[in-house]
Design an enzyme around this catalytic site. Structure first.
Site, PDB file in Angstrom:
ATOM      1  N   GLY A  18       2.606  -1.182   4.302  1.00 47.01           N
ATOM      2  CA  GLY A  18       2.659   0.226   3.928  1.00 47.01           C
ATOM      3  C   GLY A  18       4.083   0.666   3.639  1.00 47.01           C
ATOM      4  N   SER A  30       2.949  -2.020  10.339  1.00 45.59           N
ATOM      5  CA  SER A  30       4.397  -2.106  10.595  1.00 45.59           C
ATOM      6  C   SER A  30       4.987  -3.478  10.293  1.00 45.59           C
ATOM      7  CB  SER A  30       4.706  -1.669  12.037  1.00 45.59           C
ATOM      8  OG  SER A  30       4.333  -0.321  12.235  1.00 45.59           O
ATOM      9  N   GLY A  54       2.185   2.385  10.735  1.00 42.71           N
ATOM     10  CA  GLY A  54       3.187   3.440  10.604  1.00 42.71           C
ATOM     11  C   GLY A  54       3.880   3.805  11.897  1.00 42.71           C
ATOM     12  N   LYS A  80       0.061   4.237  -0.356  1.00 44.95           N
ATOM     13  CA  LYS A  80      -0.615   5.430   0.176  1.00 44.95           C
ATOM     14  C   LYS A  80      -0.346   6.621  -0.763  1.00 44.95           C
ATOM     15  CE  LYS A  80      -0.387   3.364   4.687  1.00 44.95           C
ATOM     16  NZ  LYS A  80      -0.332   3.530   6.136  1.00 44.95           N
ATOM     17  N   HIS A 106      -9.722   1.360   4.360  1.00 41.34           N
ATOM     18  CA  HIS A 106      -8.494   1.546   5.140  1.00 41.34           C
ATOM     19  C   HIS A 106      -8.793   2.516   6.285  1.00 41.34           C
ATOM     20  CE1 HIS A 106      -4.463   2.758   6.273  1.00 41.34           C
ATOM     21  NE2 HIS A 106      -4.042   1.650   5.694  1.00 41.34           N
ATOM     22  N   GLU A 128      -7.228   4.925   7.406  1.00 40.78           N
ATOM     23  CA  GLU A 128      -6.976   6.342   7.090  1.00 40.78           C
ATOM     24  C   GLU A 128      -8.162   6.937   6.338  1.00 40.78           C
ATOM     25  OE1 GLU A 128      -3.108   5.724   5.329  1.00 40.78           O
ATOM     26  OE2 GLU A 128      -2.353   5.206   7.321  1.00 40.78           O
ATOM     27  N   GLU A 174      -5.796  -4.642  10.436  1.00 42.32           N
ATOM     28  CA  GLU A 174      -4.746  -3.668  10.702  1.00 42.32           C
ATOM     29  C   GLU A 174      -5.077  -2.907  11.984  1.00 42.32           C
ATOM     30  OE1 GLU A 174      -2.585  -2.506   6.811  1.00 42.32           O
ATOM     31  OE2 GLU A 174      -4.351  -1.256   6.973  1.00 42.32           O
ATOM     32  N   ASN A 199       0.861  -1.176   0.000  1.00 42.81           N
ATOM     33  CA  ASN A 199       0.000   0.000   0.000  1.00 42.81           C
ATOM     34  C   ASN A 199       0.900   1.229   0.000  1.00 42.81           C
ATOM     35  OD1 ASN A 199      -1.830   2.025   0.463  1.00 42.81           O
ATOM     36  ND2 ASN A 199      -2.385   1.370   2.547  1.00 42.81           N
TER      37      ASN A 199
HETATM   38  P1  PGA Z   1       2.540   0.361   7.609  1.00 42.46           P
HETATM   39  O1  PGA Z   1       1.108   0.604   6.937  1.00 42.46           O
HETATM   40  O2  PGA Z   1       3.067  -0.954   7.097  1.00 42.46           O
HETATM   41  O3  PGA Z   1       3.382   1.549   7.150  1.00 42.46           O
HETATM   42  O4  PGA Z   1       2.343   0.334   9.085  1.00 42.46           O
HETATM   43  C1  PGA Z   1       0.214  -0.459   6.733  1.00 42.46           C
HETATM   44  C2  PGA Z   1      -1.066   0.058   6.143  1.00 42.46           C
HETATM   45  O5  PGA Z   1      -1.567   1.106   6.572  1.00 42.46           O
HETATM   46  O6  PGA Z   1      -1.639  -0.581   5.238  1.00 42.46           O
END
Ligand code: PGA
Length: 246
Positions: free
Chosen positions: A225, A204, A166, A13, A91, A93, A160, A11
């Site tokens: 991500g 993460s 993140g 983003k 997601h 976000e 998630e 992803n």
């Molecule tokens: P991350 O994001 O691996 O940077 O924690 C995962 C995601 O939001 O899909």
């Protein structure tokens, strides 16, 4: 239950310009065969990415309607028209920053399926919900309300935990196993072929923790991500899967 082919999705983003597209080819060259791979790039890169890597490209959102007066939005048939194969829906976000409800996510997932895309439906609890001991209850309710009724197995669910995205923090292996088991149990209430659904872990995921996460029962891959942006780290995650290179 027969082992499902794992799905490892990156992803990106809101990251990446045309010059970064080479990271996809780099990751594909360095990754051992086995897992199914999806690169969910920003909308601006979808056409070029899907042309260069058919079957491997995903979007990060779609509208629930097929067409109409929705300025700035992109529908699932438009994504399919570009040669896109996957779409992330719900997601955290987007749920948080764009006010997307379970009902909206469900409609988007249904639209994606109708257009022949594989939706990756995201769910996950906040830190406050986990600390209150409500993580499983919250996520199970999201699963039930976000998945389209009576869909087959042509979708993936991504667990998630919001506090792990993140942040460099990951859920413990015990918590991931417990949550994926709980999600698996809930899938049967909505889907006609729940055993075909891959449940991805996200939050993460890095080269040094992916291998242990992938060994867990009911972990059908990962949604990655930050570590998916560079070919080296994404390929290292893919190659950490027991199905890679066998
Ligand atoms: P991350 O994001 O691996 O940077 O924690 C995962 C995601 O939001 O899909």
């Amino acid at each position: 239950m027969a082992k499902l082919r794992p799905l490892i999705a990156g992803n990106w983003k809101m990251n990446g310009l045309a010059r970064d597209l080479g990271e996809i080819g780099g990751a594909l060259a360095a990754a051992k065969a086995g897992p199914e791979l999806a690169f969910c790039v920003p909308a601006t890169l979808l056409a070029a990415a899907a042309k260069a890597h058919p079957g491997r490209v995903g979007a990060q959102d779609c509208h629930s309607e097929t067409a109409g007066a929705f300025t700035g939005d992109i529908s699932a048939p438009m994504l399919a028209d570009l040669g896109v194969s996957y779409v992330i829906v719900g997601h955290s976000e987007r749920r948080h920053d764009h006010g997307e409800s379970d009902r909206m996510v469900q409609a988007k997932a249904a639209a994606a399926l109708a257009a022949g895309l594989t939706p990756i439906v995201c769910v996950g609890e906040t830190l406050a919900e986990r600390e209150a001991g409500r993580a499983i209850e919250v996520v199970a309710a999201q699963v039930e309300a976000s998945l389209p009724e009576a869909a087959g197995g042509a979708l993936a669910v991504a667990y998630e935990p919001i506090w792990a995205i993140g942040t460099g923090r990951t859920a413990s292996l015990e918590d991931i196993a417990a949550m994926h088991g709980a999600i698996r149990a809930r899938l049967g209430r909505r889907l006609s072929a729940p055993e075909k659904v891959r449940i991805l872990y996200g939050g993460s995921v890095k080269p040094d923790n992916a291998g242990a996460i992938f060994t867990l029962e009911d972990v059908g891959g990962a949604l990655v991500g930050g570590a998916s942006l560079k070919a080296d780290s994404f390929a290292a995650i893919i190659n950490a899967h027991p199905a890679a290179g066998v």
